[in-house]
Design an enzyme around this catalytic site. Structure first.
Site, PDB file in Angstrom:
ATOM      1  N   CYS A 146      57.393  19.925  53.592  1.00 50.86           N
ATOM      2  CA  CYS A 146      58.818  19.612  53.747  1.00 50.86           C
ATOM      3  C   CYS A 146      59.351  20.179  55.063  1.00 50.86           C
ATOM      4  O   CYS A 146      60.087  19.517  55.778  1.00 50.86           O
ATOM      5  CB  CYS A 146      59.628  20.202  52.603  1.00 50.86           C
ATOM      6  SG  CYS A 146      59.650  19.188  51.122  1.00 50.86           S
ATOM      7  N   CYS A 152      34.071  38.995  33.983  1.00 50.92           N
ATOM      8  CA  CYS A 152      35.169  39.827  33.497  1.00 50.92           C
ATOM      9  C   CYS A 152      36.081  39.015  32.582  1.00 50.92           C
ATOM     10  O   CYS A 152      36.377  39.416  31.464  1.00 50.92           O
ATOM     11  CB  CYS A 152      36.024  40.351  34.654  1.00 50.92           C
ATOM     12  SG  CYS A 152      35.268  41.688  35.577  1.00 50.92           S
ATOM     13  N   CYS A 201      40.277  40.041  44.000  1.00 51.10           N
ATOM     14  CA  CYS A 201      39.158  39.981  43.058  1.00 51.10           C
ATOM     15  C   CYS A 201      37.829  39.881  43.806  1.00 51.10           C
ATOM     16  O   CYS A 201      36.872  40.569  43.474  1.00 51.10           O
ATOM     17  CB  CYS A 201      39.306  38.785  42.123  1.00 51.10           C
ATOM     18  SG  CYS A 201      40.141  39.189  40.582  1.00 51.10           S
TER      19      CYS A 201
END
Lengths: 294, 110
Positions: A147, A213, A255
């Site tokens: 945009c 995990c 992570c």
């Protein structure tokens, strides 16, 4: 209540014995035998096994899917629920300021085309979304920049810049409480599969994948942290560990770093694919932006 | 991003005379503790909010001196006793000399 009476009798016997009350005290005198530890065990087991789920958590659980909110401490949840205590709302307010700020060669702001920000209600639930004109899926962040460049002729905001975070948070907050319902057909299918492959791919020096995990041990401890199911409905999220608000891509990067793996650039196709897979995986969970996590 | 550090405050709109009410407030501030370095290895100068003053109709009712142990984006809640309708002014000052103020109004009934 045979058991509690039995326990009371036993307790009375104990107290009397301590005070050397004359005469023998028999626990079973009242006619109820005191339960042996073996009898008591199933009761205790049942109490421990019963899921301690508060009714307030119900909206955050969809089938087997549990939002990170469920794993958060009550204090953290209280912080998320209160608009003043939740620091993420500072970004929402900044976003509100930016919504009406005119920028770029076309002399437009977001509000010039979209009107009040409330018009964005329910929009974010379908993101990431396939954009045929770009022949790729777009995240909320990318749509904002689209945009800015196409309609406003302004500079795109950098990923993780305070402005892009604020605007993303503001737009997603308009859909707070609505279930994530991204389209999973057509070309999106391919991106879901691509993200899935990344999710299950072992990476880094620890040779771990996301699954090790978040699919195998949610709710368990990883040192001081409680592992969640890795749902993306709360992003951008205020992480107490960051002392700030961050995007999903920043969380993915964190992570990967924790797996001692090479990271991808924020906004890269890999992270977009993971975002699409995770959005599909968490389908139906309510958007919580801005959430608060540890 | 002019309202970068605009404090957010919640005060009940009305209260009964003598009622104890809660004021919740939060301000966006990095609370740089002076031991962090930027990308080039230069120390980021310490800049924390070190003072908060709360006035109820011009009278000091609450305040605090903050140190480095206070987190970024500090949140505070405290209680005041409703005496009369009027303004509650919160003034935060940081070490760079920046001052952030907000004024809330409360109507006391009865």
């Amino acid at each position: 209540m045979p058991m509690s009476r039995g326990v009371l009798c036993a307790l009375a016997g104990f107290v009397l014995a301590v005070f050397s009350c004359p005469g023998p005290v028999v626990a079973g005198e009242s006619g109820v035998a005191s339960p042996s530890p073996v009898d008591a065990a199933p009761h205790i087991d049942a109490a421990l096994a019963a899921p301690r789920i508060d009714a307030a958590l119900a909206p955050y659980i969809v089938g087997a899917k549990r939002s990170g909110y469920v794993y958060a401490l009550p204090e953290t949840r209280a912080m998320q629920d209160d608009e003043i205590m939740n620091p993420g709302f500072a970004w929402v307010e900044r976003g509100r300021g930016l919504w009406t700020e005119v920028e770029g060669a076309n002399g437009k702001s977001c509000a010039s085309c979209h009107g009040p920000v409330e018009s964005m209600a329910g929009k974010a639930v379908s993101y990431p979304k396939w954009k045929a004109s770009m022949n790729r899926p777009v995240t909320v962040e990318r749509q904002i920049n689209f945009c800015r460049v196409a309609a406003m002729k302004a500079e795109p905001w950098e990923h993780e810049s305070p402005q892009l975070l604020a605007m993303t948070t503001l737009i997603k907050q308009q859909s707070r409480g609505l279930p994530m319902s991204m389209a999973d057909d057509g070309p999106m299918r391919e991106w879901i599969d691509r993200g899935k492959a990344l999710y299950f791919a072992r990476r880094g020096q620890l040779d771990m994948s996301c699954k090790h995990c978040h699919d195998d041990h949610p709710g368990e401890k990883l040192r001081a942290e409680t592992l969640s199911q890795a749902h993306v409905n709360g992003f951008p999220t205020y992480r107490l560990g960051w002392q700030g608000l961050g995007s999903l891509h920043r969380r993915l990067e964190t992570c990967y770093e924790q797996m001692r793996a090479e990271t991808y650039p924020l906004g890269s196709d890999e992270y977009v694919a993971l975002e699409i897979f995770l959005t599909d995986r968490g389908r139906g969970l309510p958007i919580e932006t801005p959430s608060v996590r540890r | 991003m002019a309202d970068e550090n605009k404090p957010r405050v919640r005060v009940p709109k009305t209260a009964k005379k003598g009622e104890i009410f809660e004021v919740k407030t939060s301000v966006t501030h990095p609370m740089e503790n002076g031991s962090r370095k930027d990308k080039d290895g230069n120390v980021v100068p310490r800049n924390i909010i070190n003072k908060l003053v709360v006035k109820y109709n011009g009278k000091d009712v609450f305040g605090g001196d903050f140190g480095t142990a206070v987190s970024a984006n500090p949140f505070l809640s405290f209680h005041l006793k409703a005496e009369e309708s009027g303004k509650i002014d919160l003034t935060w000052t940081d070490e760079s000399g920046a001052v952030f103020t907000t004024t809330e109004t409360i109507t006391v009934e009865g």
